[in-house]
Design an enzyme around this catalytic site. Structure first.
Site, PDB file in Angstrom:
ATOM      1  N   HIS A  13      29.868  42.799  46.914  1.00 29.65           N
ATOM      2  CA  HIS A  13      30.302  43.963  47.695  1.00 29.65           C
ATOM      3  C   HIS A  13      30.788  45.010  46.684  1.00 29.65           C
ATOM      4  O   HIS A  13      31.246  44.656  45.594  1.00 29.65           O
ATOM      5  CB  HIS A  13      31.466  43.505  48.590  1.00 29.65           C
ATOM      6  CG  HIS A  13      31.971  44.518  49.567  1.00 29.65           C
ATOM      7  ND1 HIS A  13      32.825  45.532  49.209  1.00 29.65           N
ATOM      8  CD2 HIS A  13      31.782  44.652  50.909  1.00 29.65           C
ATOM      9  CE1 HIS A  13      33.132  46.240  50.284  1.00 29.65           C
ATOM     10  NE2 HIS A  13      32.504  45.730  51.333  1.00 29.65           N
TER      11      HIS A  13
ATOM     12  N   ASP B  67      36.065  36.668  45.169  1.00 32.18           N
ATOM     13  CA  ASP B  67      36.251  37.480  46.369  1.00 32.18           C
ATOM     14  C   ASP B  67      35.973  36.574  47.578  1.00 32.18           C
ATOM     15  O   ASP B  67      34.823  36.237  47.868  1.00 32.18           O
ATOM     16  CB  ASP B  67      35.273  38.664  46.310  1.00 32.18           C
ATOM     17  CG  ASP B  67      35.172  39.428  47.622  1.00 32.18           C
ATOM     18  OD1 ASP B  67      35.810  39.017  48.610  1.00 32.18           O
ATOM     19  OD2 ASP B  67      34.437  40.426  47.668  1.00 32.18           O
TER      20      ASP B  67
ATOM     21  N   GLN C  75      34.667  36.771  52.889  1.00 32.53           N
ATOM     22  CA  GLN C  75      33.822  36.183  53.942  1.00 32.53           C
ATOM     23  C   GLN C  75      33.904  34.661  53.939  1.00 32.53           C
ATOM     24  O   GLN C  75      33.262  34.012  54.765  1.00 32.53           O
ATOM     25  CB  GLN C  75      32.357  36.611  53.753  1.00 32.53           C
ATOM     26  CG  GLN C  75      32.131  38.103  53.758  1.00 32.53           C
ATOM     27  CD  GLN C  75      32.297  38.724  55.149  1.00 32.53           C
ATOM     28  OE1 GLN C  75      32.371  38.018  56.172  1.00 32.53           O
ATOM     29  NE2 GLN C  75      32.389  40.037  55.194  1.00 32.53           N
TER      30      GLN C  75
ATOM     31  N   LYS D  11      39.228  40.108  58.611  1.00 31.90           N
ATOM     32  CA  LYS D  11      38.024  39.308  58.914  1.00 31.90           C
ATOM     33  C   LYS D  11      38.422  37.892  59.348  1.00 31.90           C
ATOM     34  O   LYS D  11      37.593  37.098  59.754  1.00 31.90           O
ATOM     35  CB  LYS D  11      37.110  39.265  57.690  1.00 31.90           C
ATOM     36  CG  LYS D  11      36.603  40.656  57.268  1.00 31.90           C
ATOM     37  CD  LYS D  11      35.734  40.581  56.070  1.00 31.90           C
ATOM     38  CE  LYS D  11      35.611  41.899  55.341  1.00 31.90           C
ATOM     39  NZ  LYS D  11      34.809  42.918  56.003  1.00 31.90           N
TER      40      LYS D  11
ATOM     41  N   CYS E  34      27.814  47.992  52.089  1.00 35.18           N
ATOM     42  CA  CYS E  34      28.563  48.165  50.826  1.00 35.18           C
ATOM     43  C   CYS E  34      27.998  47.257  49.739  1.00 35.18           C
ATOM     44  O   CYS E  34      28.747  46.632  48.984  1.00 35.18           O
ATOM     45  CB  CYS E  34      30.055  47.910  51.014  1.00 35.18           C
ATOM     46  SG  CYS E  34      30.803  48.992  52.216  1.00 35.18           S
TER      47      CYS E  34
HETATM   48  N1  PLP Z   1      34.255  41.809  49.783  1.00 32.73           N
HETATM   49  C1  PLP Z   1      33.455  41.406  50.775  1.00 32.73           C
HETATM   50  C2  PLP Z   1      32.492  40.283  50.527  1.00 32.73           C
HETATM   51  C3  PLP Z   1      33.511  42.030  52.017  1.00 32.73           C
HETATM   52  O1  PLP Z   1      32.697  41.626  53.002  1.00 32.73           O
HETATM   53  C4  PLP Z   1      34.436  43.085  52.211  1.00 32.73           C
HETATM   54  C5  PLP Z   1      34.489  43.803  53.512  1.00 32.73           C
HETATM   55  O2  PLP Z   1      33.473  44.138  54.085  1.00 32.73           O
HETATM   56  C6  PLP Z   1      35.266  43.450  51.160  1.00 32.73           C
HETATM   57  C7  PLP Z   1      35.141  42.796  49.954  1.00 32.73           C
HETATM   58  C8  PLP Z   1      36.273  44.550  51.289  1.00 32.73           C
HETATM   59  O3  PLP Z   1      37.285  44.196  52.174  1.00 32.73           O
HETATM   60  P1  PLP Z   1      38.442  45.231  52.527  1.00 32.73           P
HETATM   61  O4  PLP Z   1      37.730  46.527  52.885  1.00 32.73           O
HETATM   62  O5  PLP Z   1      39.123  44.652  53.697  1.00 32.73           O
HETATM   63  O6  PLP Z   1      39.300  45.390  51.335  1.00 32.73           O
END
Ligand code: PLP
Length: 411
Positions: A128, A205, A208, A231, A369
């Site tokens: 992401h 990270d 998910q 999430k 993203c």
């Molecule tokens: N990393 C992953 C794999 C994600 O799916 C997301 C959100 O879509 C994020 C990071 C970013 O999360 P946040 O916008 O809540 O900081």
């Protein structure tokens, strides 16, 4: 109540999500966008509202009763998060606004002081943007670079190549536990072992992963793990960073302000120990309390049974979607979580999503993203259906029927 295994059992659980009673364009809402943000159960909504109704006060400063109640409720969530990811100590949990803030914190506070010209930060093609851009920002400041390990055609990580890419210039590996586009579950234990051999820290990270897997940071062997609360059926702008105690202890503050200090004077300021050192200013108190309620709620439901429900529903959805004419699934790695990205011949993802919305079906369309991953698979956008605890087979059937109708309309 136990976690559901069949549609009939999900009905009871669905009743705990007020938003699922909504009609959209006169049709019952079919919410298939949980990877974007999950819906909130009544238990979370009640925890937030009860805190505002009965306990609201700022944390860590007032000695009055409300201040103490608020601080106790807020601080108790650290232990719940530590339990959720099996962190050895609640004091290793730093509250953040989510994954994005957590990764920026590690980039600025841990890696930036160690980064030199020519160094490399190793990520993967399936990250992401939140696990790419913060590293690029600090890399640009010193002439370092961000390099990416490739993804194979089935959406799994090319682990052999990742291993080869670790070298004496590698300063950190940033890897997603579960891809938000592909649903792929990455072999974090193996990546950590490779990294450890080379003395390179690993940040994971887990955005998910926490909604779908039982996470154990000690077994994973990583150095930093972060996730986002919204999430995980919790409020938006909540989340956490777990870091090894010895690494957190070495890190300077990320932001300055109230509640992160030891003593302040114009001659110099000393800082609080982790985790408070990284938590300047009045935080998202009710948000974190809501996240604590979400964790309690999930654990009560029975994480193991939830996995069974999701695995069964995921297998059903994968087979049903594959049968849609002209559909190309992007990501079919073994053991993936129920996140399905796909394109359909002759139909743009945005058009499909808009037609589905008219039928009350919420899916996401776009690049998610993850521009580099879209490029890797030669697409500009995909449609993504992502499942949560409340989804049913009947909803998958509605999605498939909706896709077939939409395809006919766009042909
Ligand atoms: N990393 C992953 C794999 C994600 O799916 C997301 C959100 O879509 C994020 C990071 C970013 O999360 P946040 O916008 O809540 O900081």
């Amino acid at each position: 109540m136990n976690a559901p295994t069949k549609d009939a059992e999900v009905v009871d659980l669905r009743g705990q999500f007020p938003i699922l009673q909504r009609q959209i364009h006169g049709k019952p809402l079919v919410y298939l966008d949980s990877a974007n943000t999950a819906q909130k159960p009544q238990a979370v909504i009640d925890a937030v509202s009860e805190h505002y109704r009965l306990h609201n006060a700022n944390v860590a400063r007032a000695v009055h009763t409300l201040g103490e109640e608020s601080t106790a409720a807020y601080e108790a969530v650290r232990g719940k998060i530590a339990g959720l990811i099996n962190a050895p100590d609640a004091q290793q949990i730093v509250y953040t606004r989510g994954t994005t803030e957590a990764i920026n914190l590690v980039a600025r506070s841990y890696l930036r002081p160690r980064l030199r010209e020519g160094d490399e930060i190793l990520v993967t093609e399936m990250e992401h943007h939140a696990n790419i851009v913060p590293w690029q920002l600090i890399a640009a400041e010193v002439g370092a670079k961000v390099v990416a390990a490739p993804v194979l055609d089935d959406g799994s990580l090319d682990l052999a190549r990742l291993g080869e890419m670790i070298n004496e210039r590698t300063r950190l590996i940033g890897v997603v536990h579960v891809s938000n586009v592909l649903g792929t579950v990455n072999p974090i234990e193996q990546i950590s072992a490779l990294a450890r051999g080379a003395g390179v820290p690993v940040l994971v990270d887990g955005s998910q992963a926490v909604p779908h897997l039982a996470v154990d940071v000690q077994a994973l062997g990583c150095d930093f793990y972060c996730f986002t609360g919204h999430k995980l059926y919790g409020p938006t702008a909540t989340g956490a960073l777990w870091g090894r105690a010895e690494l957190l202890a070495q890190m300077p503050p990320f932001m300055g302000g109230g509640e992160m200090i030891d003593r302040v004077s114009f001659d110099g300021t000393t800082f609080a120990a982790p985790p408070h050192r990284f938590e300047a200013g009045t935080p998202n108190i009710t948000g974190m309390i809501g996240l604590g309620a979400a964790i309690d709620w999930l654990q009560q439901l029975g994480v193991a049974q939830l996995r069974t429900h999701e695995a069964e529903l995921g297998a059903y959805a994968a087979a049903a979607l594959q049968a849609v004419p002209g559909l190309r699934m992007i990501g079919s790695a073994a053991g993936k979580v129920p996140v399905f990205s796909f394109v359909i011949d002759g139909a743009h993802a945005h058009d499909l999503a808009m037609i589905l919305d008219q039928e009350g079906i919420a899916v996401r369309s776009g690049h998610h993203c993850a521009h580099p991953l879209m490029q890797r698979f030669g697409v500009s956008a995909t449609l993504r259906a992502s499942l949560g605890v409340y989804n049913t087979r009947a909803e998958i059937d509605l999605l498939v029927a909706g896709l077939e109708r939409a395809r006919g309309m766009l042909a």
